[in-house]
Enzyme design. Sequence first.
Site, short mmCIF file in Angstrom:
data_model
loop_
_atom_site.label_atom_id
_atom_site.label_comp_id
_atom_site.label_asym_id
_atom_site.label_seq_id
_atom_site.Cartn_x
_atom_site.Cartn_y
_atom_site.Cartn_z
N LYS A 22 6.80 8.47 22.41
CA LYS A 22 6.55 9.40 21.30
C LYS A 22 5.28 10.23 21.53
O LYS A 22 5.23 11.39 21.13
CB LYS A 22 6.50 8.63 19.97
CG LYS A 22 7.82 7.95 19.60
CD LYS A 22 8.98 8.94 19.52
CE LYS A 22 10.27 8.30 19.05
NZ LYS A 22 11.39 9.26 18.94
N GLY A 34 21.50 7.61 10.28
CA GLY A 34 20.04 7.67 10.10
C GLY A 34 19.51 9.08 9.90
O GLY A 34 20.09 9.90 9.19
N ASP A 84 25.84 11.50 25.51
CA ASP A 84 24.72 10.60 25.81
C ASP A 84 23.56 11.46 26.31
O ASP A 84 23.68 12.13 27.34
CB ASP A 84 25.19 9.62 26.90
CG ASP A 84 24.11 8.62 27.30
OD1 ASP A 84 22.95 8.78 26.88
OD2 ASP A 84 24.44 7.69 28.05
N TYR A 124 7.66 2.43 23.38
CA TYR A 124 8.08 3.36 22.32
C TYR A 124 6.94 4.32 22.00
O TYR A 124 7.14 5.53 21.89
CB TYR A 124 8.48 2.56 21.08
CG TYR A 124 8.98 3.39 19.92
CD1 TYR A 124 10.32 3.79 19.86
CD2 TYR A 124 8.13 3.78 18.89
CE1 TYR A 124 10.79 4.55 18.79
CE2 TYR A 124 8.59 4.54 17.82
CZ TYR A 124 9.92 4.92 17.77
OH TYR A 124 10.38 5.68 16.72
N GLY A 127 19.26 11.58 12.00
CA GLY A 127 20.08 12.65 12.56
C GLY A 127 21.15 13.12 11.60
O GLY A 127 21.40 14.32 11.45
N1 LIG Z 1 13.45 4.79 11.56
C1 LIG Z 1 12.15 4.99 11.73
O1 LIG Z 1 11.30 4.28 11.14
C2 LIG Z 1 11.68 6.12 12.55
C3 LIG Z 1 12.48 6.78 13.47
N2 LIG Z 1 11.96 7.79 14.23
C4 LIG Z 1 12.78 8.47 15.22
O2 LIG Z 1 13.85 9.14 14.61
C5 LIG Z 1 14.94 9.24 15.51
C6 LIG Z 1 16.20 8.76 14.85
O3 LIG Z 1 16.03 7.39 14.56
P1 LIG Z 1 16.77 6.64 13.36
O4 LIG Z 1 17.65 7.58 12.64
O5 LIG Z 1 15.76 5.88 12.65
O6 LIG Z 1 17.63 5.62 14.23
P2 LIG Z 1 19.14 5.13 14.08
O7 LIG Z 1 19.24 3.95 14.97
O8 LIG Z 1 19.53 5.00 12.67
O9 LIG Z 1 19.98 6.35 14.69
C7 LIG Z 1 19.81 6.73 16.02
C8 LIG Z 1 21.04 7.50 16.47
O10 LIG Z 1 20.83 7.90 17.82
C9 LIG Z 1 22.01 7.61 18.57
N3 LIG Z 1 21.69 7.40 19.98
C10 LIG Z 1 21.04 6.35 20.55
N4 LIG Z 1 21.00 6.51 21.87
C11 LIG Z 1 21.61 7.68 22.16
C12 LIG Z 1 21.88 8.37 23.36
N5 LIG Z 1 21.54 7.88 24.55
N6 LIG Z 1 22.51 9.57 23.28
C13 LIG Z 1 22.90 10.06 22.09
N7 LIG Z 1 22.69 9.43 20.92
C14 LIG Z 1 22.06 8.26 20.96
C15 LIG Z 1 22.57 6.34 17.92
O11 LIG Z 1 23.94 6.15 18.23
C16 LIG Z 1 22.31 6.64 16.45
O12 LIG Z 1 23.38 7.36 15.86
C17 LIG Z 1 14.53 8.46 16.76
O13 LIG Z 1 14.05 9.34 17.75
C18 LIG Z 1 13.43 7.55 16.24
O14 LIG Z 1 12.53 7.17 17.25
C19 LIG Z 1 10.68 8.23 14.09
C20 LIG Z 1 9.85 7.62 13.20
C21 LIG Z 1 10.28 6.53 12.38
C1 LIG Z 2 9.09 -1.61 14.48
C2 LIG Z 2 8.56 -0.30 14.87
C3 LIG Z 2 9.41 0.83 14.39
C4 LIG Z 2 8.86 2.11 14.89
C5 LIG Z 2 9.56 3.24 14.26
C6 LIG Z 2 8.61 4.32 14.08
O1 LIG Z 2 8.59 5.29 14.81
C7 LIG Z 2 7.70 4.20 12.93
C8 LIG Z 2 6.28 4.43 13.26
C9 LIG Z 2 5.50 4.13 12.05
C10 LIG Z 2 4.20 3.93 11.98
C11 LIG Z 2 3.29 4.00 13.07
C12 LIG Z 2 2.03 3.70 12.83
C13 LIG Z 2 0.97 3.73 13.82
C14 LIG Z 2 -0.24 3.43 13.41
C15 LIG Z 2 -1.41 3.30 14.35
O2 LIG Z 2 -1.75 4.49 14.91
C16 LIG Z 2 -2.60 2.70 13.64
O3 LIG Z 2 -3.04 3.60 12.67
C17 LIG Z 2 -2.28 1.40 13.04
C18 LIG Z 2 -2.80 0.32 13.92
C19 LIG Z 2 -2.38 -1.03 13.44
C20 LIG Z 2 -1.11 -1.49 14.06
O4 LIG Z 2 -0.64 -0.91 15.06
O5 LIG Z 2 -0.57 -2.47 13.56
#
Ligand SMILES: NC(=O)C1=CN([C@@H]2O[C@H](COP(=O)(O)OP(=O)(O)OC[C@H]3O[C@@H](n4cnc5c(N)ncnc54)[C@H](O)[C@@H]3O)[C@@H](O)[C@H]2O)C=CC1
Ligand SMILES: CCCCCC(=O)CC\C=C/C=C/C=C/[C@@H](O)[C@@H](O)CCCC(=O)O
Length: 264
Positions: free
Chosen positions: A155, A16, A64, A151, A18
């Site tokens: 954040k 992802g 971890d 979540y 990272g």
């Molecule tokens: N995918 C999305 O829509 C979004 C993701 N993020 C954030 O981006 C970051 C990365 O997420 P993604 O790449 O999307 O997820 P992903 O699930 O593709 O990758 C996450 C990685 O973190 C590792 N991981 C999980 N728990 C762990 C632990 N305890 N110690 C070490 N490694 C661990 C997993 O093994 C995996 O390799 C997260 O903090 C997520 O909240 C933020 C906004 C949007």
């Molecule tokens: C399934 C959730 C995955 C979360 C992964 C992320 O971190 C993605 C976050 C992406 C978008 C966040 C949007 C937040 C929007 C609110 O502040 C507001 O503008 C929208 C309100 C409506 C709603 O919450 O449905």
Amino acid sequence: MALVGKTAVVTGAAMGIGRALAEILLENGAKVALLDINEAAAERPLQALEQHFGAEKTIFLKCDVESEEQIRAAFKKTVEIFGGIDILCNNAGVLNETSWEKTISINLMGVIRGTYVALEQMNQLSGGRGGVIINMASMAGIGPLLSCPSYTASKFGVVGFTRAMAAASEASGYGIRFNAVCPGFVQTDLITNIPVRLGQFSNLAAATHKLVDVMGTIAVSDVAAAALELLIDDTKNGEALLVLQSGATYMQFPTFNPTQNKPL
Ligand SMILES: NC(=O)C1=CN([C@@H]2O[C@H](COP(=O)(O)OP(=O)(O)OC[C@H]3O[C@@H](n4cnc5c(N)ncnc54)[C@H](O)[C@@H]3O)[C@@H](O)[C@H]2O)C=CC1
Ligand SMILES: CCCCCC(=O)CC\C=C/C=C/C=C/[C@@H](O)[C@@H](O)CCCC(=O)O
């Protein structure tokens, strides 16, 4: 900060966002320690990175972020191999509203744990070289996402922690900049199986899918490019950079004047 010759640590680097962060750091001349709890998932990407950038530029360390001991061991190993740490990307994260304590422990406490251990190596006040720490937050760290309160809380915490650490570092002279990246929905495993991940809020899965449809998704490379901007621009400290399909925007936060006891 120019990245050539610098050493970076990326948590959650096996896949992802990272993995994309590790790649862009390597492309820009840094050496990278990839940390992840999932060793098997890291195997292939690590091989590809080694082939492309050279085996001496990368190392994988099983870690971890829930364990301070494992973080300290991984950072120690990184310093032994690469000679120091200049960059930390606290990226590891999960979406699991059922195990909400784990969500807070990984997403928020993992960022705090990682940062405090990194300070031992990076803080100029204790002999470190200074540098930059990037924390992976989310758009859900700026505005609440109704289907995932825990979540969202994690954040919001990451954004607040980052801004406070930036101010503490500047006031104290740590020589470290702190910034948060706040992406919208990104095409990774984390946004698969949404109803299961939402637990007791699975009734709100349809609303979340609708939001994904309206907002669209971005690629991991878009997030990595935004992080790169925060890494190389020495003027950026305490920023929360929102990354959406329409581009990246620095968030403005309300300021508070304590002498007048009201918002400015
Ligand atoms: N995918 C999305 O829509 C979004 C993701 N993020 C954030 O981006 C970051 C990365 O997420 P993604 O790449 O999307 O997820 P992903 O699930 O593709 O990758 C996450 C990685 O973190 C590792 N991981 C999980 N728990 C762990 C632990 N305890 N110690 C070490 N490694 C661990 C997993 O093994 C995996 O390799 C997260 O903090 C997520 O909240 C933020 C906004 C949007
Ligand atoms: C399934 C959730 C995955 C979360 C992964 C992320 O971190 C993605 C976050 C992406 C978008 C966040 C949007 C937040 C929007 C609110 O502040 C507001 O503008 C929208 C309100 C409506 C709603 O919450 O449905």
